[in-house]
Design an enzyme around this catalytic site. Sequence first.
Site, short mmCIF file in Angstrom:
data_model
loop_
_atom_site.label_atom_id
_atom_site.label_comp_id
_atom_site.label_asym_id
_atom_site.label_seq_id
_atom_site.Cartn_x
_atom_site.Cartn_y
_atom_site.Cartn_z
N SER A 290 0.84 -1.20 0.00
CA SER A 290 0.00 0.00 0.00
C SER A 290 0.87 1.24 0.00
CB SER A 290 -0.91 0.03 1.24
OG SER A 290 -0.14 0.16 2.41
N ASP A 291 0.41 2.27 -0.71
CA ASP A 291 1.07 3.56 -0.51
C ASP A 291 0.73 4.01 0.91
OD1 ASP A 291 2.42 5.93 -0.73
OD2 ASP A 291 1.49 6.53 -2.63
N TRP A 292 1.57 4.85 1.44
CA TRP A 292 1.49 5.27 2.84
C TRP A 292 0.20 6.07 3.11
CZ3 TRP A 292 5.16 2.54 1.20
CH2 TRP A 292 6.28 2.18 1.95
#
Length: 788
Positions: A290-292
């Site tokens: 996942s992107d942050w």
Amino acid sequence: MKLKLEALLSLGIALGLSSVFAQWLDVASLDSGNSTKWPAPALTGGKSWGDAYAKASALVANMTLAEKVNVTSGILGPCVGNLGGVPRLGIEGFCLEDGPAGVRPVHGTSQFPSGLATAATWDVDLIYQRSHSMGKEFYDQGVHIALAPVTGGPLGRAPRMSRNWEGWYADPYATGIASYLSVKGLQDAGVAATSKHFIAYEQETFRNQYNRTEPYSIFPAGEQRSISSNLDDKTTHEIYLWSFAEAVRAGTAHMMCSYNEVNQTQACHNAYTQNHLLKGELGFQGSIISDWGGQHDNVASALGGLDMAMPGSGYGQIFGSLWGENLLELAQNGTIPEDRIDDAAIRILMPWFWLGQDQAKLPEVNAIPAYYNGPNGYRDIREAETAGLVRRIGAEGATLLKNSGVLPLKKPQRIAVLGNDATDNAIGTNACGTGYRDCPKDNLNGTMSMGGGSGYAYAPYLVTPLDVLKARSVKTGAEISAITLDTGVNASIQSLLPNSDVVIVFVNSWAVEGFDRADIKLHPNHDALIAAAVNSSSNVIVVMHIPGVVDVERWIDNDNVTAVIAAWYPGQEAGNAIVDVLYGDVNPSGKLPFTWAKSYDDYYPNTIIADAVTAPQSNFTEGIFIDYRWFDAQNITPRYEFGYGLSYTTFEYSDLLLDESTAHSDELAIQETNEAFAESEYTSLYDVLFTVSATVTNSGNVTGSEVAQLYASIPEDDQPPRVLRGFDKVKDLAPGASSTVSFELRLKDLSVWDVVKQRWYVPRGEFTFSVGPSSRVLPLSTVWSKST
Ligand code: NOJ
């Protein structure tokens, strides 16, 4: 409209009217978050990871549930992202660091040219070498997983998107080539690549639901939804998925899901895009990270195909309490099947085995404390030749837009240098890039070598243009004087410039992650600076450090503007690179990786959506007509077309040849996709059907390099007039010399997506292949027919 309806029918969806887009795209019926409808496919290891699959499966079979959770869930640690290990089984944990222009936030590393600067070289060797050299730095700093490269998210649909400079071309084919090479370059150096951001991530505004960084968060966190990129099946395949397929073929270890929603389901929860398209159709065997802050829900993400939660519960839990203990509990109570967690852990460990990271003892992780509370440490691992590579890419990517004969510079002469962009940032070399927004608007920020945010990499030093021009003057006997303030200097300009033979004005435009550019203008003071220069000199050269298109219309046709160069964000060797070009040590050969419009309004409308609503929607209604496809189809004359760039010499094109005897099967797939196609006589969508070649002759007086381009006109009603399907750079051609450029055409390059049959097919009819120096100058063409 017909097409869109077919697209939906093809997915076995009954048309409904519940969606707000019912007339355009029936998002509700696609049901992209439904993991029962779009289940995760079984793992196999694919073409190349069979051994790794066996090893990873055996290891995971020996793990407790808590241990499996440990290798999938981010924790606090020294790196931008950290995974706990399973020490009893020999897994020490994982360090993940940004980013696409170098290791960040780590000192003792290089600031490479931006993706866009490298794209403008159109040089496949340099694209690969940059990544490989960067990969060695990641590896030597103890990084297991590089959060790079950007492989088509963003692709460059929106000219104001503030991260386009991290990526490549506003074209799926060329970005596909760059994706393949940049993944391969990193991984050949032993670090795992994370291709990002999947998918249709084309604006920053409303990119996430949190109030942490974005000033546009109007509603309380949790109420605000991420921007939804709404796109049809054909556009998904022909434009946005294409370059990710190439990243898969290069064997990318990981993929990062993006911040946006796709057709109203969060990208990181999206069972349709992740389970069906990426893991199914593209056969991706690695893990989705996942992107942050791109993960909003523990269950939806797990079932929707996410494999690694980042930063998980790390990062002070500012994005919530994600996976870790929660995942353990959800698996224990049966909400998430344990085999989904097995699958995620195997996907994470397979590339670890495949890359040999289980055997290799990576150097100790080296991160700086200022960012995420890691251990202190300074270790310089740069190799001597890297600076030369950075310089070369900067010079080869510099794109000469206008030249009335003043360049290359004659010597000796009196040179006036104008603009703060020519010199050092008064408040420190890295003051513009350390955090997310630091590039104070009222500060003199100096040479803009890189954009901001996670795509920034610390410059170990920055060679400014003024440094190098001065050093040159010592050798050439030129006189040089510089005005390095941008405002309040009109009197100085009026006294210095009339006594100078040539004026070089350095200007820029800043782009930073998190905030789309408000417009496509240069820095607010820089048009006025150019205006002042042209009022006092008839020989003004403009050099621009920019993240993409800027509006040049106020001055570009002024006769006193004698030359213009787009130098992009070129990295730590900015000054050396541009001075190499100004003096003609390097003959410019950079070409535009996007279309440079005369007016922002010439691009399709509604690219950045900023409506103050809780669920903002971005409808990609232009479909497959992005960038030059739009300008060509709408017959709009751009200022400079896609693929345009001048040289100090001239080239002629001749002898176009289409040769079917060169057909051969695909040799490049490290991993193979499962993309379906109609032509059963081929074994792979990536088999080469024939080669088109041409002769390029240097018809001028100096040695030069030329990027030849091939465009295909595909005989199907819904296609743009032409699409890029090949490029080849001839290097250092002497005056009078000729060389052959050749372009391999693969089955996919001739195919379009059949929304009904859900497969690629080659349309029947006459294909025209045109070759030339840009998308609008195509002196050669030939026809090829597909009848059966
Ligand atoms: C957000 C960015 O979108 C992504 O590219 C980056 O890798 C992560 N933050 C980590 O810094």
